[in-house]
Scaffold this motif. Sequence first.
Motif, PDB file in Angstrom:
ATOM      1  N   ASN A  42      -7.812  -9.295  10.573  1.00 14.33           N
ATOM      2  CA  ASN A  42      -7.433  -8.427  11.679  1.00 14.33           C
ATOM      3  C   ASN A  42      -6.281  -7.547  11.218  1.00 14.33           C
ATOM      4  OD1 ASN A  42      -9.218  -9.315  13.731  1.00 14.33           O
ATOM      5  ND2 ASN A  42      -8.016 -11.215  13.833  1.00 14.33           N
ATOM      6  N   LEU A  43      -6.522  -6.245  11.169  1.00 11.71           N
ATOM      7  CA  LEU A  43      -5.477  -5.320  10.750  1.00 11.71           C
ATOM      8  C   LEU A  43      -4.491  -5.123  11.874  1.00 11.71           C
ATOM      9  CD1 LEU A  43      -7.605  -2.502   9.071  1.00 11.71           C
ATOM     10  CD2 LEU A  43      -6.219  -4.242   7.925  1.00 11.71           C
ATOM     11  N   LYS A  44      -3.209  -5.006  11.542  1.00 13.20           N
ATOM     12  CA  LYS A  44      -2.225  -4.637  12.554  1.00 13.20           C
ATOM     13  C   LYS A  44      -2.401  -3.162  12.886  1.00 13.20           C
ATOM     14  CE  LYS A  44       0.932  -8.299  11.547  1.00 13.20           C
ATOM     15  NZ  LYS A  44       2.151  -8.723  10.858  1.00 13.20           N
ATOM     16  N   PRO A  45      -2.142  -2.782  14.139  1.00 13.33           N
ATOM     17  CA  PRO A  45      -2.441  -1.396  14.549  1.00 13.33           C
ATOM     18  C   PRO A  45      -1.664  -0.352  13.749  1.00 13.33           C
ATOM     19  CG  PRO A  45      -1.272  -2.608  16.286  1.00 13.33           C
ATOM     20  CD  PRO A  45      -1.645  -3.600  15.244  1.00 13.33           C
ATOM     21  N   GLU A  46      -0.489  -0.727  13.227  1.00 16.95           N
ATOM     22  CA  GLU A  46       0.289   0.304  12.520  1.00 16.95           C
ATOM     23  C   GLU A  46      -0.246   0.568  11.102  1.00 16.95           C
ATOM     24  OE1 GLU A  46       1.307  -2.565  13.891  1.00 16.95           O
ATOM     25  OE2 GLU A  46       2.767  -3.536  12.572  1.00 16.95           O
ATOM     26  N   ALA A  47      -1.176  -0.250  10.619  1.00 14.44           N
ATOM     27  CA  ALA A  47      -1.706  -0.019   9.259  1.00 14.44           C
ATOM     28  C   ALA A  47      -2.418   1.327   9.212  1.00 14.44           C
ATOM     29  CB  ALA A  47      -2.667  -1.140   8.880  1.00 14.44           C
ATOM     30  N   SER A  48      -1.962   2.216   8.338  1.00 15.36           N
ATOM     31  CA  SER A  48      -2.566   3.546   8.259  1.00 15.36           C
ATOM     32  C   SER A  48      -2.987   3.891   6.833  1.00 15.36           C
ATOM     33  CB  SER A  48      -1.567   4.604   8.741  1.00 15.36           C
ATOM     34  OG  SER A  48      -0.450   4.635   7.868  1.00 15.36           O
ATOM     35  N   HIS A  49      -2.358   3.249   5.836  1.00 11.27           N
ATOM     36  CA  HIS A  49      -2.632   3.554   4.438  1.00 11.27           C
ATOM     37  C   HIS A  49      -2.769   2.263   3.643  1.00 11.27           C
ATOM     38  CE1 HIS A  49      -1.230   7.445   5.788  1.00 11.27           C
ATOM     39  NE2 HIS A  49      -1.753   7.982   4.680  1.00 11.27           N
ATOM     40  N   VAL A  50      -3.277   2.395   2.441  1.00  9.39           N
ATOM     41  CA  VAL A  50      -3.498   1.237   1.593  1.00  9.39           C
ATOM     42  C   VAL A  50      -2.938   1.522   0.206  1.00  9.39           C
ATOM     43  CG1 VAL A  50      -5.287  -0.142   0.443  1.00  9.39           C
ATOM     44  CG2 VAL A  50      -5.553   0.512   2.853  1.00  9.39           C
ATOM     45  N   THR A  53      -2.547   2.655  -6.689  1.00 14.30           N
ATOM     46  CA  THR A  53      -2.893   3.990  -6.186  1.00 14.30           C
ATOM     47  C   THR A  53      -2.997   3.920  -4.669  1.00 14.30           C
ATOM     48  OG1 THR A  53      -4.350   5.910  -6.458  1.00 14.30           O
ATOM     49  CG2 THR A  53      -5.424   3.755  -6.420  1.00 14.30           C
ATOM     50  N   ASN A  54      -2.603   5.001  -4.006  1.00 12.84           N
ATOM     51  CA  ASN A  54      -2.547   5.017  -2.544  1.00 12.84           C
ATOM     52  C   ASN A  54      -3.719   5.773  -1.936  1.00 12.84           C
ATOM     53  OD1 ASN A  54      -0.983   7.158  -3.916  1.00 12.84           O
ATOM     54  ND2 ASN A  54      -0.710   8.007  -1.864  1.00 12.84           N
ATOM     55  N   ILE A  55      -4.210   5.254  -0.808  1.00 12.63           N
ATOM     56  CA  ILE A  55      -5.383   5.833  -0.152  1.00 12.63           C
ATOM     57  C   ILE A  55      -5.196   5.697   1.363  1.00 12.63           C
ATOM     58  CG2 ILE A  55      -7.916   5.714   0.028  1.00 12.63           C
ATOM     59  CD1 ILE A  55      -6.806   3.475  -2.508  1.00 12.63           C
ATOM     60  N   PRO A  56      -5.529   6.722   2.134  1.00 13.83           N
ATOM     61  CA  PRO A  56      -5.516   6.536   3.589  1.00 13.83           C
ATOM     62  C   PRO A  56      -6.567   5.491   3.979  1.00 13.83           C
ATOM     63  CG  PRO A  56      -5.636   8.872   3.028  1.00 13.83           C
ATOM     64  CD  PRO A  56      -5.860   8.103   1.759  1.00 13.83           C
ATOM     65  N   GLU A 113       2.146   0.856   6.587  1.00 16.69           N
ATOM     66  CA  GLU A 113       2.360   1.861   7.622  1.00 16.69           C
ATOM     67  C   GLU A 113       2.891   3.103   6.916  1.00 16.69           C
ATOM     68  OE1 GLU A 113       5.079   0.673  10.671  1.00 16.69           O
ATOM     69  OE2 GLU A 113       4.749   2.502  11.830  1.00 16.69           O
ATOM     70  N   GLY A 114       2.124   4.181   6.918  1.00 20.29           N
ATOM     71  CA  GLY A 114       2.543   5.396   6.216  1.00 20.29           C
ATOM     72  C   GLY A 114       2.127   5.367   4.755  1.00 20.29           C
ATOM     73  N   ASP A 115       2.296   6.508   4.128  1.00 25.38           N
ATOM     74  CA  ASP A 115       1.803   6.721   2.764  1.00 25.38           C
ATOM     75  C   ASP A 115       2.944   6.542   1.758  1.00 25.38           C
ATOM     76  OD1 ASP A 115      -0.079   7.293   0.885  1.00 25.38           O
ATOM     77  OD2 ASP A 115      -0.309   9.415   1.397  1.00 25.38           O
ATOM     78  N   LYS A 116       2.596   6.038   0.585  1.00 22.68           N
ATOM     79  CA  LYS A 116       3.564   5.913  -0.514  1.00 22.68           C
ATOM     80  C   LYS A 116       2.832   6.219  -1.810  1.00 22.68           C
ATOM     81  CE  LYS A 116       5.308   1.769  -0.594  1.00 22.68           C
ATOM     82  NZ  LYS A 116       5.992   0.505  -0.369  1.00 22.68           N
ATOM     83  N   PHE A 153       0.803   4.911  -8.957  1.00 26.20           N
ATOM     84  CA  PHE A 153       1.195   5.160 -10.354  1.00 26.20           C
ATOM     85  C   PHE A 153       1.085   6.626 -10.759  1.00 26.20           C
ATOM     86  CE2 PHE A 153       0.058   5.522 -14.840  1.00 26.20           C
ATOM     87  CZ  PHE A 153       1.089   4.840 -15.445  1.00 26.20           C
ATOM     88  N   TRP A 154      -0.122   7.190 -10.734  1.00 29.48           N
ATOM     89  CA  TRP A 154      -0.280   8.593 -11.151  1.00 29.48           C
ATOM     90  C   TRP A 154       0.361   9.527 -10.134  1.00 29.48           C
ATOM     91  CZ3 TRP A 154      -1.282   9.268 -15.973  1.00 29.48           C
ATOM     92  CH2 TRP A 154      -2.175   8.451 -16.670  1.00 29.48           C
ATOM     93  N   GLU A 155       0.342   9.098  -8.862  1.00 28.61           N
ATOM     94  CA  GLU A 155       0.899   9.964  -7.818  1.00 28.61           C
ATOM     95  C   GLU A 155       2.410  10.156  -8.046  1.00 28.61           C
ATOM     96  OE1 GLU A 155      -0.917   7.249  -7.249  1.00 28.61           O
ATOM     97  OE2 GLU A 155      -2.828   8.023  -6.477  1.00 28.61           O
TER      98      GLU A 155
END
Lengths: 246, 204
Positions: free
Chosen positions: B104-112, B122-125, B176-179, B182-184
């Motif tokens: 069960n994802l918490k509602p604030e989860a927006s990115h991975v 690596t970051n992904i929405p 929660e939010g984007d970060k 490595f390459w980014e």
Amino acid sequence: MEKIQWQIARVKAIVQETPHVKTFTLHLPQWIPHLPGQHYDLRLTAEDGYQAERSYSIASPPEKTGEIDLTVELIEDGEVSSYLHEGIEPGDPLEVRGPIGGYFVWKDNMANEPLLLIAGGSGVVPLMAMLRHRAKIGAANPTTLLFSVRTADDAIYRDELEQLAKQDSQFELILTFTRKAPPGWTGYQRRVDQAMLTDVLKRFASHPNGFVCGPTLLVEQVANTLSDLGLPSTKIRTERFGPTGT
Amino acid sequence: MASFFNKGFGRKRESVSSERIPPGQYETRDFPVLTAGPTPRIPLTTWSFALEGLIETPIQWSWEQFNALPQQSFTNDIHCVTKWSKLDTHWEGVSIDTLLEHVNLKPEASHVMAYSYGDYTTNIPLDDLRHGKAFVGLRFEGQPLAPEHGGPARLVIPHLYFWKSAKWIKGLRFMEGDKPGFWERGGYSMYGDPWKEQRYRSDD
Ligand SMILES: Cc1cc2nc3c(=O)[nH]c(=O)nc-3n(C[C@H](O)[C@H](O)[C@H](O)COP(=O)(O)OP(=O)(O)OC[C@H]3O[C@@H](n4cnc5c(N)ncnc54)[C@H](O)[C@@H]3O)c2cc1C
């Protein structure tokens, strides 16, 4: 962040380095200092609008301001490299953008640490930028370039590299010829292998920063062997050129 | 007619499917390798895959457990930021939707943040991983995925540049939010849409 803009460079000079390799000196209207190891993207446009984009490492050091050297190997049937070799003359315009890349770079804070460079063929290009910059800043860190080439004809920058090795007791050049060594050659005559890398690593008192560049297969084998031989993987930076798939 | 063009330059190979090749890309038939360093070797006995971060109860699978999850076949075009595209690649693996059924994802989860053996990230929405858009690939062209291509398991997100498809995947961390990963952090795009040619951060 501002977009890395395409700009139209002028070809200032072309040097035939080996039978299959040419260096193009480009004059850039908007030159930005680069880090050795970075590359430019180059874009060719046909009259009908078709475009092809490829990456080329910068061969020149950032001390050479206002222009960059790109060293390009002619790939048989290659769309971009064959046009550059056959269709481009001094004075011609070429569209490029850069400098690009933040990982396969030799930073000034590495200037006091030992440096191990390993190249196959045109993979020597970004490493040459490192060596040229290193010479310009007068770094005295122990540095070795292990350079794998097919034949004496294919050793890009050989004169300059031998000159550097003569002038600088901290820089050692090791060539290996994989197809045909020149007459009288007593050095390595085979592909880079574990025994060779063991020998090379022995020359360093502490873990060097490793940069490995060239065809995919060479890079793959060298990087994995270095790691087997105990060089921490954080010390091994790799760049693979082109579609030589496995 | 283009406003700027290179005299005498023209397409060398007719592309059969140019509408499937994003701008600045070319089609290749082999499978190039792009990695920042050496290929990690991961014994299957110690391999694991985890979902963690903003979820009610983190979960972890062993190699055996993971392979027992329902698998699917996927056929996709993949696009690498170093300019090659490869059409009609065939994969088998586990859809991220299947994995998400276990938590069960918490509602604030927006990115991975996808993270790998060998410390790659690596970051992904989150939305780009759901609804059939992404999977963990275990087999490629009928064979177990080779280590240099990210085996034993790699994340595959075909609609983004291929560096987002983390090799040697070890888990997904929900944030929660984007970060930047490595390459980014090294200046590559936060999102990486090949059709918008988002190669570098400055293209975002
Ligand atoms: C970061 C980076 C830096 C680089 N730096 C340099 C450098 O300093 N110097 C350098 O020389 N190169 C460098 N390269 C490689 C360069 O970008 C090009 O890949 C290279 O010049 C070949 O491009 P091309 O257009 O000539 O060949 P391509 O047209 O791309 O062809 C390459 C080979 O693939 C085959 N091929 C391609 N597409 C097809 C197809 N559809 N069907 C059948 N066969 C196909 C061709 O026959 C040929 O053998 C670098 C690459 C990267 C990623």
